[in-house]
Design a protein around this motif. Structure first.
Motif, PDB file in Angstrom:
ATOM      1  N   UNK A 269       0.825  -1.207   0.000  1.00  0.00           N
ATOM      2  CA  UNK A 269       0.000   0.000   0.000  1.00  0.00           C
ATOM      3  C   UNK A 269       0.863   1.263   0.000  1.00  0.00           C
ATOM      4  N   UNK A 270       1.851   1.312   0.890  1.00  0.00           N
ATOM      5  CA  UNK A 270       2.668   2.524   0.969  1.00  0.00           C
ATOM      6  C   UNK A 270       3.581   2.666  -0.252  1.00  0.00           C
ATOM      7  N   UNK A 271       4.059   1.562  -0.809  1.00  0.00           N
ATOM      8  CA  UNK A 271       4.856   1.639  -2.035  1.00  0.00           C
ATOM      9  C   UNK A 271       4.017   2.143  -3.206  1.00  0.00           C
ATOM     10  N   UNK A 272       2.702   1.869  -3.149  1.00  0.00           N
ATOM     11  CA  UNK A 272       1.801   2.315  -4.215  1.00  0.00           C
ATOM     12  C   UNK A 272       1.381   3.774  -4.055  1.00  0.00           C
ATOM     13  N   UNK A 273       1.800   4.410  -2.954  1.00  0.00           N
ATOM     14  CA  UNK A 273       1.504   5.823  -2.762  1.00  0.00           C
ATOM     15  C   UNK A 273       0.438   6.137  -1.737  1.00  0.00           C
ATOM     16  N   UNK A 274       0.022   5.153  -0.935  1.00  0.00           N
ATOM     17  CA  UNK A 274      -0.984   5.425   0.093  1.00  0.00           C
ATOM     18  C   UNK A 274      -0.449   6.419   1.113  1.00  0.00           C
TER      19      UNK A 274
ATOM     20  N   UNK B 164      -2.666   3.687  10.097  1.00  0.00           N
ATOM     21  CA  UNK B 164      -1.220   3.866   9.965  1.00  0.00           C
ATOM     22  C   UNK B 164      -1.038   4.823   8.798  1.00  0.00           C
ATOM     23  N   UNK B 165      -0.299   5.911   9.011  1.00  0.00           N
ATOM     24  CA  UNK B 165      -0.053   6.866   7.930  1.00  0.00           C
ATOM     25  C   UNK B 165       1.328   6.609   7.324  1.00  0.00           C
ATOM     26  N   UNK B 166       1.567   7.292   6.208  1.00  0.00           N
ATOM     27  CA  UNK B 166       2.870   7.169   5.566  1.00  0.00           C
ATOM     28  C   UNK B 166       3.992   7.641   6.499  1.00  0.00           C
ATOM     29  N   UNK B 167       3.692   8.605   7.374  1.00  0.00           N
ATOM     30  CA  UNK B 167       4.696   9.078   8.326  1.00  0.00           C
ATOM     31  C   UNK B 167       4.952   8.041   9.423  1.00  0.00           C
ATOM     32  N   UNK B 168       3.928   7.268   9.784  1.00  0.00           N
ATOM     33  CA  UNK B 168       4.067   6.213  10.792  1.00  0.00           C
ATOM     34  C   UNK B 168       4.805   4.994  10.241  1.00  0.00           C
ATOM     35  N   UNK B 169       4.672   4.777   8.934  1.00  0.00           N
ATOM     36  CA  UNK B 169       5.078   3.516   8.331  1.00  0.00           C
ATOM     37  C   UNK B 169       6.533   3.106   8.608  1.00  0.00           C
TER      38      UNK B 169
END
Length: 195
Positions: free
Chosen positions: A122-127, A175-180
């Motif tokens: 998800x985060x690699x895809x830009x979430x 979970x946000x991108x900053x938390x990831x």
């Protein structure tokens, strides 16, 4: 956000898109624990499995859900299921849910590795935000989501009517991108300790 719907594999699990090839493995894995199904929003247990499976494929065709079979990476045995859903490219958010694990898959590396793989995707895809919605009665799932490192945001009161007719309060975590990065590091350490 462009979320691919392809297989992904870790050390313990392989997540495969739903297909005729893994339908029976999913059915066998989730055909257990009717008490837990009673506190889920939908029912995939026993006779209800076919309608549950078909609903997942309808959501897939609409582009709002990516259902995955969770399989043992070594043996191919069905261990459960999880999905991306409420996929919202415009706001770069997605929910991870519809997770149900076989009894033998609970309490070990299956859930943390499955979630690790899904969060990475998800985060690699830009979430910007990945969220989880859990029935307030489901203490085990709330504890598992919190253990991942998700932040509890609050409770949506009388949010949904479940398949049993219960008026469900829903606990929301995210979970946000900053938390990831921190969540990823803690999950990696947890998985290393389980290996």
């Amino acid at each position: 956000m462009d979320l691919p719907y392809t297989a992904v594999e870790g050390r313990h699990v392989r997540l495969e898109p739903f297909s005729a090839d893994n339908r029976e493995a999913v059915r066998q894995a989730i055909n257990c624990d009717p008490e837990t199904w009673n506190i889920y929003g939908t029912n995939g247990y026993g006779e209800a499995f076919s309608a549950w499976w078909d609903a997942a494929l309808i959501d897939l065709a609409k582009g709002v859900r990516h259902p995955y079979a969770i399989l043992d990476a070594r043996t191919g045995e069905g261990l459960g299921t999880s999905s991306f859903h409420q996929i919202d490219p415009a706001h770069r958010s997605v929910e991870i849910g519809y997770t149900f694990l076989a009894l033998q898959a609970r309490g070990g590396p299956v859930n943390p590795e499955s979630k690790r793989l899904m969060l990475e995707r998800a985060f690699a895809a830009g979430a910007l935000r990945v969220f989880f919605q859990v029935d307030a009665r489901n203490q085990r799932s709330q504890a598992a989501v919190a253990k991942l490192g998700a932040v509890r945001e609050g409770v949506l009161r009388k949010h949904k009517v479940t398949w049993t007719g219960h008026h469900r309060d829903t606990v929301v975590f995210s979970i946000t991108d900053e938390d990831w990065p921190g969540v990823r590091d803690r999950l990696n350490a947890r998985l290393a300790a389980l290996s």
